[in-house]
Motif scaffolding. Structure first.
Motif, mmCIF file in Angstrom:
data_model
loop_
_atom_site.group_PDB
_atom_site.id
_atom_site.type_symbol
_atom_site.label_atom_id
_atom_site.label_comp_id
_atom_site.label_asym_id
_atom_site.label_seq_id
_atom_site.Cartn_x
_atom_site.Cartn_y
_atom_site.Cartn_z
ATOM 1 N N SER A 177 -20.308 1.084 -2.487
ATOM 2 C CA SER A 177 -20.354 1.659 -1.105
ATOM 3 C C SER A 177 -20.227 0.365 -0.053
ATOM 4 C CB SER A 177 -21.582 2.364 -0.871
ATOM 5 O OG SER A 177 -22.722 1.441 -0.974
ATOM 6 N N THR A 178 -20.153 -0.897 -0.659
ATOM 7 C CA THR A 178 -20.056 -1.919 0.418
ATOM 8 C C THR A 178 -18.650 -1.860 0.842
ATOM 9 O OG1 THR A 178 -19.412 -3.429 -1.370
ATOM 10 C CG2 THR A 178 -21.474 -3.293 -0.874
ATOM 11 N N GLN A 179 -18.490 -2.566 2.174
ATOM 12 C CA GLN A 179 -17.129 -2.894 2.780
ATOM 13 C C GLN A 179 -16.273 -3.616 2.121
ATOM 14 O OE1 GLN A 179 -16.150 -0.959 5.404
ATOM 15 N NE2 GLN A 179 -14.034 -1.961 5.650
ATOM 16 N N THR A 180 -16.857 -4.704 1.359
ATOM 17 C CA THR A 180 -15.940 -5.608 0.744
ATOM 18 C C THR A 180 -15.357 -4.996 -0.587
ATOM 19 O OG1 THR A 180 -17.681 -7.515 1.478
ATOM 20 C CG2 THR A 180 -16.234 -7.887 -0.689
ATOM 21 N N TYR A 181 -16.289 -4.318 -1.170
ATOM 22 C CA TYR A 181 -15.513 -3.524 -2.385
ATOM 23 C C TYR A 181 -14.464 -2.459 -1.674
ATOM 24 C CZ TYR A 181 -15.056 -0.583 -6.631
ATOM 25 O OH TYR A 181 -14.694 0.024 -7.540
ATOM 26 N N LYS A 182 -14.721 -1.786 -0.713
ATOM 27 C CA LYS A 182 -13.445 -0.814 -0.436
ATOM 28 C C LYS A 182 -12.372 -1.557 0.084
ATOM 29 C CE LYS A 182 -16.999 2.348 1.422
ATOM 30 N NZ LYS A 182 -17.601 2.944 2.372
ATOM 31 N N LEU A 183 -12.460 -2.754 0.498
ATOM 32 C CA LEU A 183 -11.352 -3.602 1.180
ATOM 33 C C LEU A 183 -10.597 -4.120 -0.168
ATOM 34 C CD1 LEU A 183 -12.556 -5.678 4.115
ATOM 35 C CD2 LEU A 183 -10.791 -3.893 4.442
ATOM 36 N N TRP A 184 -11.370 -4.369 -1.282
ATOM 37 C CA TRP A 184 -10.870 -5.235 -2.414
ATOM 38 C C TRP A 184 -10.008 -3.805 -3.047
ATOM 39 C CZ3 TRP A 184 -8.078 -7.744 -5.357
ATOM 40 C CH2 TRP A 184 -8.170 -7.659 -6.569
ATOM 41 N N SER A 185 -10.395 -2.626 -3.029
ATOM 42 C CA SER A 185 -9.791 -1.680 -3.602
ATOM 43 C C SER A 185 -8.546 -1.308 -2.937
ATOM 44 C CB SER A 185 -10.641 -0.449 -3.606
ATOM 45 O OG SER A 185 -11.871 -0.674 -4.288
ATOM 46 N N GLU A 186 -8.489 -1.442 -1.573
ATOM 47 C CA GLU A 186 -7.363 -1.085 -1.000
ATOM 48 C C GLU A 186 -6.062 -2.253 -0.884
ATOM 49 O OE1 GLU A 186 -9.799 0.980 2.763
ATOM 50 O OE2 GLU A 186 -8.061 -0.561 3.135
ATOM 51 N N ILE A 187 -6.708 -3.252 -1.275
ATOM 52 C CA ILE A 187 -5.841 -4.474 -1.438
ATOM 53 C C ILE A 187 -5.329 -4.453 -2.915
ATOM 54 C CG2 ILE A 187 -5.367 -6.977 -1.779
ATOM 55 C CD1 ILE A 187 -7.691 -7.413 0.278
ATOM 56 N N PHE A 188 -5.855 -3.866 -3.816
ATOM 57 C CA PHE A 188 -5.693 -3.651 -5.216
ATOM 58 C C PHE A 188 -4.192 -2.737 -5.110
ATOM 59 C CE2 PHE A 188 -5.885 -4.213 -9.649
ATOM 60 C CZ PHE A 188 -5.473 -3.086 -10.241
ATOM 61 N N ASP A 189 -4.591 -1.551 -4.550
ATOM 62 C CA ASP A 189 -3.640 -0.419 -4.529
ATOM 63 C C ASP A 189 -2.637 -0.742 -3.940
ATOM 64 O OD1 ASP A 189 -6.335 2.101 -4.064
ATOM 65 O OD2 ASP A 189 -5.617 1.424 -5.802
ATOM 66 N N VAL A 190 -2.383 -1.594 -2.916
ATOM 67 C CA VAL A 190 -1.110 -1.837 -2.354
ATOM 68 C C VAL A 190 -0.460 -2.927 -2.901
ATOM 69 C CG1 VAL A 190 -0.533 -3.140 -0.064
ATOM 70 C CG2 VAL A 190 -2.100 -1.446 0.066
ATOM 71 N N VAL A 191 -1.277 -3.918 -3.729
ATOM 72 C CA VAL A 191 -0.411 -4.811 -4.733
ATOM 73 C C VAL A 191 -0.087 -4.335 -5.755
ATOM 74 C CG1 VAL A 191 -0.686 -7.245 -5.636
ATOM 75 C CG2 VAL A 191 -1.659 -6.634 -3.053
ATOM 76 N N GLY A 192 -0.957 -3.575 -6.627
ATOM 77 C CA GLY A 192 -0.696 -3.280 -7.965
ATOM 78 C C GLY A 192 -0.937 -1.814 -8.348
ATOM 79 N N GLY A 193 -1.222 -0.953 -7.469
ATOM 80 C CA GLY A 193 -1.424 0.450 -7.777
ATOM 81 C C GLY A 193 -0.361 1.049 -8.279
ATOM 82 N N ALA A 194 -0.851 1.951 -8.985
ATOM 83 C CA ALA A 194 0.223 2.775 -9.724
ATOM 84 C C ALA A 194 1.191 3.625 -8.956
ATOM 85 C CB ALA A 194 -0.702 3.899 -11.009
ATOM 86 N N ASP A 195 0.558 4.119 -7.875
ATOM 87 C CA ASP A 195 1.518 4.921 -7.130
ATOM 88 C C ASP A 195 2.925 4.285 -6.546
ATOM 89 O OD1 ASP A 195 -0.835 4.623 -4.479
ATOM 90 O OD2 ASP A 195 0.922 3.654 -4.438
ATOM 91 N N GLY A 196 3.745 5.153 -5.870
ATOM 92 C CA GLY A 196 5.213 4.256 -5.367
ATOM 93 C C GLY A 196 5.056 3.604 -4.533
ATOM 94 N N ASN A 197 3.780 3.631 -3.350
ATOM 95 C CA ASN A 197 3.693 2.702 -2.397
ATOM 96 C C ASN A 197 3.404 1.193 -2.790
ATOM 97 O OD1 ASN A 197 4.557 4.997 -0.811
ATOM 98 N ND2 ASN A 197 2.689 5.868 -0.889
ATOM 99 N N SER A 198 3.078 0.881 -3.733
ATOM 100 C CA SER A 198 2.630 -0.442 -4.244
ATOM 101 C C SER A 198 3.705 -1.358 -3.981
ATOM 102 C CB SER A 198 1.784 -0.630 -5.521
ATOM 103 O OG SER A 198 2.750 -0.299 -6.425
ATOM 104 N N LEU A 199 3.414 -2.773 -3.848
ATOM 105 C CA LEU A 199 4.381 -3.924 -3.846
ATOM 106 C C LEU A 199 4.697 -3.902 -5.366
ATOM 107 C CD1 LEU A 199 5.564 -6.254 -2.781
ATOM 108 C CD2 LEU A 199 3.507 -7.614 -3.222
ATOM 109 N N MET A 200 3.933 -3.724 -6.144
ATOM 110 C CA MET A 200 4.383 -3.823 -7.842
ATOM 111 C C MET A 200 5.719 -2.841 -8.056
ATOM 112 S SD MET A 200 2.167 -3.634 -11.127
ATOM 113 C CE MET A 200 2.198 -1.800 -10.851
#
Length: 214
Positions: A177-200
């Motif tokens: 529930s912390t803001q730091t964890y939520k930001l990290w989750s968003e960064i992870f999804d954008v960089v290496g997430g499984a959906d088609g919108n990630s950098l990976m």
């Protein structure tokens, strides 16, 4: 809680209030007692220590012991491959040698050896002279800031901020529930997430990154 430094160790203390008359004392006073002893280069809190500290105490020790040790370790790691730091040290030592030589001259061969070593250092001017004329011109797209390089710099800056203790330590419960964890989750999804919108996924689509299992 407060910290004392003794040699290469960090001593953690708490204080206990002794009331008037509790130990035949004529007035109340704070009596310190040692809680733990850590090597000064400790980068992570031991589980045994973390278990007996409050959340505020864990954040305090992490910021004043562990984060400092992590930054020092990072500095040492960078210095291991940093030519600039070595040249700055060489300059400092050369100036010290110059002052010392006023009391006793040194052989010419010693200075010549240092000068010869410096000629082997790869500088910007020698690098530019080695670039072929075909490689020198840059296209309009190449002359613009590289988004991936800018992203790398931003991530490195974020990492250094975490190591420096800007975000403190995660709570024992409710970290998601912390803001730091939520930001990290968003960064992870954008960089290496499984959906088609990630950098990976974008890099995989262009053939710069491999798809798992292929």
């Amino acid at each position: 809680m407060y910290i004392k430094t003794r040699g290469q160790r960090k001593l953690l203390y708490r204080s206990k209030w002794v009331r008037k008359g509790e130990a035949d004392n004529t007035h109340g006073y704070a009596k310190p007692y040692r809680v733990w002893s850590l090597p000064a280069d400790t980068q992570e809190l031991p589980a045994e220590l973390s278990a007996i500290l409050t959340m505020e105490e864990r954040a305090f020790v992490d910021a004043n012991v562990c984060a400092v040790a992590r930054l020092e370790a990072e500095r040492v790691r960078k210095n291991e491959v940093d030519p600039i730091w070595r040249l700055e040290e060489a300059e400092r030592l050369a100036l010290e040698a110059a002052r010392c030589s006023e009391r006793g001259v040194v052989p010419d061969s010693k200075v010549a050896a240092v000068q010869s070593a410096l000629l082997k250092v790869r500088t910007m001017s020698t690098f530019k002279s080695q670039v072929s004329p075909v490689e020198a011109p840059l296209s309009a797209s190449q002359s613009k800031p590289d988004p991936m390089r800018e992203a790398l710099k931003a991530i490195q800056t974020a990492r250094d901020a975490v190591l420096a203790g800007r975000y403190g330590s995660a709570p024992a419960e409710g970290v998601r529930s912390t803001q730091t964890y939520k930001l990290w989750s968003e960064i992870f999804d954008v960089v290496g997430g499984a959906d088609g919108n990630s950098l990976m996924r974008a890099l995989q689509g262009r053939g710069f990154a491999k798809t798992r299992g292929k």
